[in-house]
Write a protein that holds these residues in place. Structure first.
Motif, mmCIF file in Angstrom:
data_model
loop_
_atom_site.group_PDB
_atom_site.id
_atom_site.type_symbol
_atom_site.label_atom_id
_atom_site.label_comp_id
_atom_site.label_asym_id
_atom_site.label_seq_id
_atom_site.Cartn_x
_atom_site.Cartn_y
_atom_site.Cartn_z
ATOM 1 N N PRO A 1 10.560 4.245 20.226
ATOM 2 C CA PRO A 1 10.209 3.069 19.425
ATOM 3 C C PRO A 1 8.721 2.752 19.573
ATOM 4 O O PRO A 1 8.090 3.048 20.587
ATOM 5 C CB PRO A 1 11.099 1.969 19.993
ATOM 6 C CG PRO A 1 11.520 2.444 21.337
ATOM 7 C CD PRO A 1 11.547 3.924 21.287
ATOM 8 N N TYR A 2 8.174 2.128 18.551
ATOM 9 C CA TYR A 2 6.747 1.811 18.546
ATOM 10 C C TYR A 2 6.425 0.784 19.632
ATOM 11 O O TYR A 2 7.145 -0.207 19.810
ATOM 12 C CB TYR A 2 6.346 1.261 17.178
ATOM 13 C CG TYR A 2 4.865 0.969 17.065
ATOM 14 C CD1 TYR A 2 3.969 1.972 16.757
ATOM 15 C CD2 TYR A 2 4.380 -0.325 17.276
ATOM 16 C CE1 TYR A 2 2.613 1.709 16.656
ATOM 17 C CE2 TYR A 2 3.022 -0.594 17.175
ATOM 18 C CZ TYR A 2 2.140 0.427 16.880
ATOM 19 O OH TYR A 2 0.802 0.168 16.789
ATOM 20 N N MET A 3 5.339 1.017 20.376
ATOM 21 C CA MET A 3 4.860 0.106 21.414
ATOM 22 C C MET A 3 3.680 -0.690 20.887
ATOM 23 O O MET A 3 2.702 -0.101 20.413
ATOM 24 C CB MET A 3 4.447 0.889 22.665
ATOM 25 C CG MET A 3 5.589 1.661 23.323
ATOM 26 S SD MET A 3 6.841 0.534 23.984
ATOM 27 C CE MET A 3 7.998 1.712 24.683
ATOM 28 N N ILE A 4 3.791 -2.001 20.960
ATOM 29 C CA ILE A 4 2.699 -2.868 20.519
ATOM 30 C C ILE A 4 1.487 -2.632 21.418
ATOM 31 O O ILE A 4 1.613 -2.502 22.641
ATOM 32 C CB ILE A 4 3.127 -4.346 20.575
ATOM 33 C CG1 ILE A 4 4.349 -4.562 19.664
ATOM 34 C CG2 ILE A 4 1.996 -5.267 20.181
ATOM 35 C CD1 ILE A 4 4.982 -5.943 19.814
ATOM 36 N N GLY A 5 0.296 -2.556 20.793
ATOM 37 C CA GLY A 5 -0.905 -2.292 21.563
ATOM 38 C C GLY A 5 -2.047 -3.206 21.185
ATOM 39 O O GLY A 5 -1.952 -4.011 20.240
ATOM 40 N N VAL A 6 -3.128 -3.077 21.928
ATOM 41 C CA VAL A 6 -4.326 -3.905 21.691
ATOM 42 C C VAL A 6 -4.873 -3.585 20.307
ATOM 43 O O VAL A 6 -5.060 -2.424 19.951
ATOM 44 C CB VAL A 6 -5.378 -3.638 22.776
ATOM 45 C CG1 VAL A 6 -6.655 -4.408 22.467
ATOM 46 C CG2 VAL A 6 -4.829 -4.027 24.145
ATOM 47 N N GLY A 7 -5.151 -4.625 19.513
ATOM 48 C CA GLY A 7 -5.690 -4.467 18.174
ATOM 49 C C GLY A 7 -4.656 -4.607 17.087
ATOM 50 O O GLY A 7 -5.008 -4.827 15.925
ATOM 51 N N ASP A 8 -3.381 -4.469 17.426
ATOM 52 C CA ASP A 8 -2.342 -4.666 16.424
ATOM 53 C C ASP A 8 -2.320 -6.123 15.977
ATOM 54 O O ASP A 8 -2.595 -7.041 16.772
ATOM 55 C CB ASP A 8 -0.968 -4.291 16.970
ATOM 56 C CG ASP A 8 -0.796 -2.785 17.128
ATOM 57 O OD1 ASP A 8 -1.580 -2.034 16.502
ATOM 58 O OD2 ASP A 8 0.104 -2.363 17.884
ATOM 59 N N VAL A 9 -2.004 -6.356 14.712
ATOM 60 C CA VAL A 9 -1.915 -7.703 14.169
ATOM 61 C C VAL A 9 -0.440 -8.001 13.914
ATOM 62 O O VAL A 9 0.224 -7.290 13.152
ATOM 63 C CB VAL A 9 -2.721 -7.851 12.873
ATOM 64 C CG1 VAL A 9 -2.560 -9.260 12.307
ATOM 65 C CG2 VAL A 9 -4.192 -7.536 13.128
ATOM 66 N N GLN B 1 -1.686 -15.378 7.936
ATOM 67 C CA GLN B 1 -2.620 -15.057 8.999
ATOM 68 C C GLN B 1 -1.824 -14.565 10.203
ATOM 69 O O GLN B 1 -0.881 -15.223 10.629
ATOM 70 C CB GLN B 1 -3.477 -16.264 9.370
ATOM 71 C CG GLN B 1 -4.431 -16.685 8.255
ATOM 72 C CD GLN B 1 -5.233 -17.906 8.637
ATOM 73 O OE1 GLN B 1 -4.991 -18.478 9.690
ATOM 74 N NE2 GLN B 1 -6.160 -18.281 7.796
ATOM 75 N N GLY B 2 -2.241 -13.419 10.719
ATOM 76 C CA GLY B 2 -1.512 -12.868 11.835
ATOM 77 C C GLY B 2 -2.178 -13.191 13.154
ATOM 78 O O GLY B 2 -3.189 -13.896 13.234
ATOM 79 N N TYR B 3 -1.582 -12.699 14.207
ATOM 80 C CA TYR B 3 -2.078 -12.896 15.572
ATOM 81 C C TYR B 3 -2.446 -11.533 16.138
ATOM 82 O O TYR B 3 -1.597 -10.646 16.253
ATOM 83 C CB TYR B 3 -1.011 -13.578 16.425
ATOM 84 C CG TYR B 3 -0.636 -14.939 15.904
ATOM 85 C CD1 TYR B 3 -1.344 -16.061 16.317
ATOM 86 C CD2 TYR B 3 0.416 -15.095 14.997
ATOM 87 C CE1 TYR B 3 -0.996 -17.310 15.829
ATOM 88 C CE2 TYR B 3 0.750 -16.330 14.506
ATOM 89 C CZ TYR B 3 0.031 -17.441 14.926
ATOM 90 O OH TYR B 3 0.368 -18.673 14.431
ATOM 91 N N THR B 4 -3.696 -11.355 16.444
ATOM 92 C CA THR B 4 -4.198 -10.074 16.942
ATOM 93 C C THR B 4 -3.967 -9.972 18.439
ATOM 94 O O THR B 4 -4.233 -10.927 19.193
ATOM 95 C CB THR B 4 -5.699 -9.923 16.632
ATOM 96 O OG1 THR B 4 -5.888 -10.039 15.212
ATOM 97 C CG2 THR B 4 -6.222 -8.589 17.125
ATOM 98 N N VAL B 5 -3.490 -8.828 18.871
ATOM 99 C CA VAL B 5 -3.300 -8.581 20.301
ATOM 100 C C VAL B 5 -4.691 -8.380 20.916
ATOM 101 O O VAL B 5 -5.419 -7.465 20.531
ATOM 102 C CB VAL B 5 -2.409 -7.346 20.523
ATOM 103 C CG1 VAL B 5 -2.215 -7.098 22.015
ATOM 104 C CG2 VAL B 5 -1.059 -7.528 19.831
ATOM 105 N N GLN B 6 -5.030 -9.274 21.865
ATOM 106 C CA GLN B 6 -6.352 -9.264 22.457
ATOM 107 C C GLN B 6 -6.477 -8.168 23.519
ATOM 108 O O GLN B 6 -5.536 -7.438 23.814
ATOM 109 C CB GLN B 6 -6.647 -10.638 23.076
ATOM 110 C CG GLN B 6 -6.500 -11.795 22.103
ATOM 111 C CD GLN B 6 -7.499 -11.718 20.958
ATOM 112 O OE1 GLN B 6 -8.655 -11.337 21.161
ATOM 113 N NE2 GLN B 6 -7.041 -12.061 19.755
#
Length: 446
Positions: free
Chosen positions: A101-109, A135-140
């Motif tokens: 499964p896809y892993m959320i990473g830095v830069g994803d919105v 408007q999304g939330y960017t992974v910092q």
């Protein structure tokens, strides 16, 4: 006295009427041994050594082609040498990779969707504002997203399901309605780089649907090659380089659907310099054009030479056939005698054996029923193991036995003999006796 003379005349005529036949025992040629021709004995008869005479080699020659090379002659050294094409590239594929499964990473919105109700608007003003405005939330950089009135939630390295669980706990902890859905609107954390002989070098993002090798190449606009036969696809993964010849890639759907991994680099490469090759081929075309002016004369000369050779071969073959017709060539013969259509000398053919049936039913014209009997067919052959002869006897009173005549092979100097029909023999003797009595009557009246 005259009566005795008449009797002597009758005896002389009777002696002339004796029919020749084959008898076992002693003869002028030695002892005669009669052997019946059967399926079992015919192999013994055919086992005697014999090699048919061969045709002269001129019957194996063809007119062929010209001898010395013809054309424009020697040419100056070429300006371009042939471009050496690489050998066949081996196929080296990475180890099988099963994507998870896809892993959320830095830069994803990430995008949060909540129910559009008044109560929720009052409770989650900031959250709904972001949602309503898409408007999304960017992974910092620290792996977290910041949601107003909720705070920072660390979700990097989590799956979507795990990320929803983290946000759910944060909303509940802040006494907010935890009804929402989470999705990724922009995939920026994982990429596959594609370059080389493609239309556009590009970084293809890894999404929820794992990209394949053909998919990332298509995303780069496809390959941009003049000659795909000598191109290859190189894949850099986890510090190792793998390669797939373009021809193998195009012919193997499994390789085309190979899943790609975050951090992979794909490079379409060719080791064949087509510009130099094109120059060399252009040079060869010019040389071919130069030689074209000489080709007509060369072909005419070649045709004349082949015609001369063909004429010479035809003449030599004709001369040999004339010698055959004049009996000036050493040949092997079989002699056909007795009660046949035509007593003759049968010539054994070149480069093959002949059978008893061949000798009986060609020049000999068969065995007329009023003259001979098929029950007394003989092939008289000298004994190869000593003096005497062997008389191979074929009883073809049953016409089916003539099949054996097609299998019985003849040898040089064989004598094929057919005995006289008994009815004809009796008639001959009767005529002779009658003639004798006429002679006696005539003598008595003198």
């Amino acid at each position: 006295m005259r009566l005795f003379a008449a009797l002597a005349v009758v005896a002389s005529l009777a002696a002339c009427g004796i029919t020749p036949t084959i008898k076992s025992g002693d003869s002028a040629a030695g002892e005669v041994n009669i052997v019946a021709v059967t399926n079992e004995t015919i192999s013994t008869a055919n086992a005697s050594p014999y090699r048919p005479r061969t045709l002269p080699t001129i019957f194996s020659y063809s007119a062929g082609v010209g001898g010395a090379p013809m054309g424009a002659g020697a040419l100056p050294a070429p300006a371009y040498s042939p471009e050496s094409r690489p050998g066949e590239l081996p196929t080296r594929l990475p180890d099988p990779y099963t994507p998870g499964p896809y892993m959320i990473g830095v830069g994803d919105v990430l995008l949060l969707s909540t129910p559009n109700s008044a109560d929720t608007v009052e409770a989650l003003t900031g959250l709904l504002a972001a949602q309503s405005q898409r408007q999304g939330y960017t992974v910092q950089d620290d792996g977290a997203i910041a949601i107003p009135e909720v705070g920072r939630i660390r979700i990097a390295g989590l799956t979507l399901e795990e990320g929803e669980a983290e946000i759910f706990q944060a909303l509940v902890g802040n006494q907010l309605d935890p009804t929402f859905s989470l999705e990724i609107s922009e995939f920026n954390s994982q990429h596959i780089n594609v370059g080389g002989a493609v239309t556009t070098a590009v970084a293809v993002p890894v999404t929820l649907n794992t990209p394949t090798l053909s998919g990332v190449i298509t995303a780069a606009g496809g390959v941009n090659l003049t000659d795909q036969d000598y191109a290859s696809i190189r894949i850099y993964r986890d510090g190792s380089i793998y390669q797939v010849p373009m021809s193998v890639y195009l012919s193997d759907p499994k390789i085309q659907m190979m899943p790609m991994k975050n951090g992979d680099s794909v490079f379409v490469d060719t080791a064949y310099d087509l510009d130099k090759a094109a120059a060399y081929f252009a040079q060869q075309i010019q040389l071919a054009t130069f030689r074209q002016t000489q080709r007509a004369a060369a072909l005419t000369e070649l045709t004349s030479e082949v015609a001369l050779r063909r004429g010479e071969l035809t003449e030599r073959r004709s001369n040999f056939l004339s010698k055959v017709d004049l009996d000036a060539v050493t040949r092997d013969y079989v002699y056909v005698a007795g009660e046949v259509g035509v007593q003759s000398r049968f010539t054994l053919p070149f480069e093959r054996t002949a059978s008893l049936a061949d000798a009986l039913f060609t020049e000999a014209a068969g065995v007329p029923s009023e003259m001979g009997t098929l029950s007394q067919l003989y092939v008289v052959r000298a004994n190869s193991n000593g003096p005497g002869v062997i008389a191979w006897h074929l009883d073809a009173s049953n016409a089916a036995s003539l099949v054996l005549a097609t299998k019985f092979e003849l040898r040089p100097n064989d004598v094929v003999f057919v005995s006289e029909n008994p009815v004809r023999s009796a008639q001959r003797i009767f005529n002779i006796v009658a003639t004798g009595f006429d002679v006696i009557d005539t003598a008595a009246g003198i």
